[in-house]
Design an enzyme around this catalytic site. Structure first.
Site, PDB file in Angstrom:
ATOM      1  N   HIS A 131       0.870  -1.180   0.000  1.00 10.68           N
ATOM      2  CA  HIS A 131       0.000   0.000   0.000  1.00 10.68           C
ATOM      3  C   HIS A 131       0.906   1.228   0.000  1.00 10.68           C
ATOM      4  O   HIS A 131       1.088   1.904   1.014  1.00 10.68           O
ATOM      5  CB  HIS A 131      -0.928  -0.003   1.216  1.00 10.68           C
ATOM      6  CG  HIS A 131      -1.872  -1.164   1.239  1.00 10.68           C
ATOM      7  ND1 HIS A 131      -1.480  -2.431   1.622  1.00 10.68           N
ATOM      8  CD2 HIS A 131      -3.190  -1.263   0.902  1.00 10.68           C
ATOM      9  CE1 HIS A 131      -2.518  -3.256   1.530  1.00 10.68           C
ATOM     10  NE2 HIS A 131      -3.559  -2.573   1.099  1.00 10.68           N
ATOM     11  N   SER A 188       6.951   5.585   2.439  1.00 11.30           N
ATOM     12  CA  SER A 188       7.840   4.418   2.427  1.00 11.30           C
ATOM     13  C   SER A 188       8.562   4.244   1.092  1.00 11.30           C
ATOM     14  O   SER A 188       9.748   3.882   1.086  1.00 11.30           O
ATOM     15  CB  SER A 188       7.062   3.151   2.804  1.00 11.30           C
ATOM     16  OG  SER A 188       5.850   3.042   2.099  1.00 11.30           O
ATOM     17  N   ASP A 225      -4.172  -4.568  -6.507  1.00 10.63           N
ATOM     18  CA  ASP A 225      -4.320  -4.939  -5.105  1.00 10.63           C
ATOM     19  C   ASP A 225      -3.021  -5.528  -4.567  1.00 10.63           C
ATOM     20  O   ASP A 225      -2.559  -6.578  -5.021  1.00 10.63           O
ATOM     21  CB  ASP A 225      -5.455  -5.964  -4.989  1.00 10.63           C
ATOM     22  CG  ASP A 225      -5.768  -6.353  -3.555  1.00 10.63           C
ATOM     23  OD1 ASP A 225      -5.034  -5.953  -2.636  1.00 10.63           O
ATOM     24  OD2 ASP A 225      -6.771  -7.058  -3.358  1.00 10.63           O
ATOM     25  N   GLY A 226      -2.444  -4.866  -3.578  1.00  9.03           N
ATOM     26  CA  GLY A 226      -1.194  -5.335  -3.011  1.00  9.03           C
ATOM     27  C   GLY A 226      -1.320  -6.646  -2.268  1.00  9.03           C
ATOM     28  O   GLY A 226      -0.383  -7.455  -2.248  1.00  9.03           O
ATOM     29  N   ASP A 272       0.762  -2.053   5.069  1.00  7.66           N
ATOM     30  CA  ASP A 272       0.177  -0.972   5.888  1.00  7.66           C
ATOM     31  C   ASP A 272      -1.026  -0.347   5.185  1.00  7.66           C
ATOM     32  O   ASP A 272      -0.976   0.789   4.736  1.00  7.66           O
ATOM     33  CB  ASP A 272       1.223   0.087   6.252  1.00  7.66           C
ATOM     34  CG  ASP A 272       1.760   0.830   5.043  1.00  7.66           C
ATOM     35  OD1 ASP A 272       1.805   0.234   3.950  1.00  7.66           O
ATOM     36  OD2 ASP A 272       2.124   2.008   5.178  1.00  7.66           O
TER      37      ASP A 272
END
Length: 285
Positions: free
Chosen positions: A42, A100, A143-144, A164
């Site tokens: 994410h 990140s 979609d991760g 996350d």
């Protein structure tokens, strides 16, 4: 999920904890010559303006990274994290905050692989512009959680996963546990980092125990650190704090956090009850 924009919260206390741990894990991964893969399920936009209307609306960074920015004599790991944020700002004033992917861009070597998943179309477009040309990098608008099936195990058999989600949907909590099980079934030795919010709902309270159960067979065990900074809103809602659950953590991570979490709690705490917890299971060796 698609309505969530991390720009409102960039640089807050939860980001400090998450990115402090992420930086330490990536520093450790980089100590060996063999390349590794980082999968960010994410990813967000990769970086955020703290002068923009989103960040300024709540000003959450002021009680997060803002409290560390000019603080002298920080412990080495905390000073390293602040130095990375300053590098992202080009050595100038605090105007930008790295997500990140921004931290990964500074810490990964050219031979290391980076897979970034982001469903929000605007954030994905920004992320593609920011990191799409980096070698060995994939920016995917998909979609991760589902992407882990394709990503693991990584080619070099060295890797880390950051999970996350926004947790705006309560179903995210169950998806996180499922994703951890997926990671360990496909890549038992991999390091998996899970960030989660401390909020007053049952799913958040139960998540750490569920993660401990999912990680019970991890060869190097797990580490769990939390930072609780305030009571939340008067109605009991709001983000009280956050936690990081790290599976197969670097062996040095516990001692590193034990040395700096008391100071971090003092600096970021917003009431007398501010506190942290730190626990570890050493696994099966």
């Amino acid at each position: 999920m698609l309505a969530y924009r991390h720009a409102f919260h960039a640089g807050n206390h939860a980001d400090v904890l998450k990115h402090l741990v992420l930086a330490q894990v990536l520093r450790y991964m980089g100590e060996k010559d063999k390349p590794y893969t980082l999968v960010d399920t994410h990813a967000g936009a990769g970086g955020y303006s703290l002068a923009g209307r989103y960040a300024q609306k709540r000003g959450e960074f002021e009680s997060g990274i803002g409290r560390l920015w000019d603080h002298p004599d920080l412990p080495a790991a905390l000073a390293d994290y602040v130095a990375l944020v300053k590098q992202f700002n080009g050595g100038g004033a605090l105007e930008q905050y790295p997500g990140s992917p921004g931290l990964a861009q500074m810490l990964l070597r050219p031979t290391d692989r980076l897979s970034l998943y982001e469903l929000h179309p605007t954030d994905n477009r920004i992320l593609e512009s920011f990191l799409g040309q980096r070698p060995h990098t994939k920016v995917l608008m998909s979609d991760g959680f589902a992407g882990l099936q394709k990503e693991l195990p990584p080619p070099s058999r060295r890797g880390a996963v950051l999970i996350d989600p926004s947790y705006e949907l309560k179903t995210d909590y169950a998806k996180v546990v499922g994703a951890v099980r997926e990671c360990l079934s496909r890549f038992a030795q991999g390091t998996v980092m899970v960030w989660y919010p401390q909020v007053q709902i049952v799913e958040a309270a139960q998540l750490p125990k569920r993660l401990m159960g999912a990680a019970k067979e991890a060869p190097k065990g797990w580490l769990h650190v939390t930072l609780h900074v305030h009571r939340g809103e008067g109605d009991g809602f709001g983000l009280h704090g956050s936690g990081m659950f790290v599976i197969n953590p670097p062996f040095v991570l516990h001692d590193t956090l034990a040395a700096l979490m008391p100071l971090l709690t003092e600096l970021l705490g917003q009431y007398e009850g501010a506190r942290f917890t730190l626990e570890q299971d050493l696994g099966r060796g």
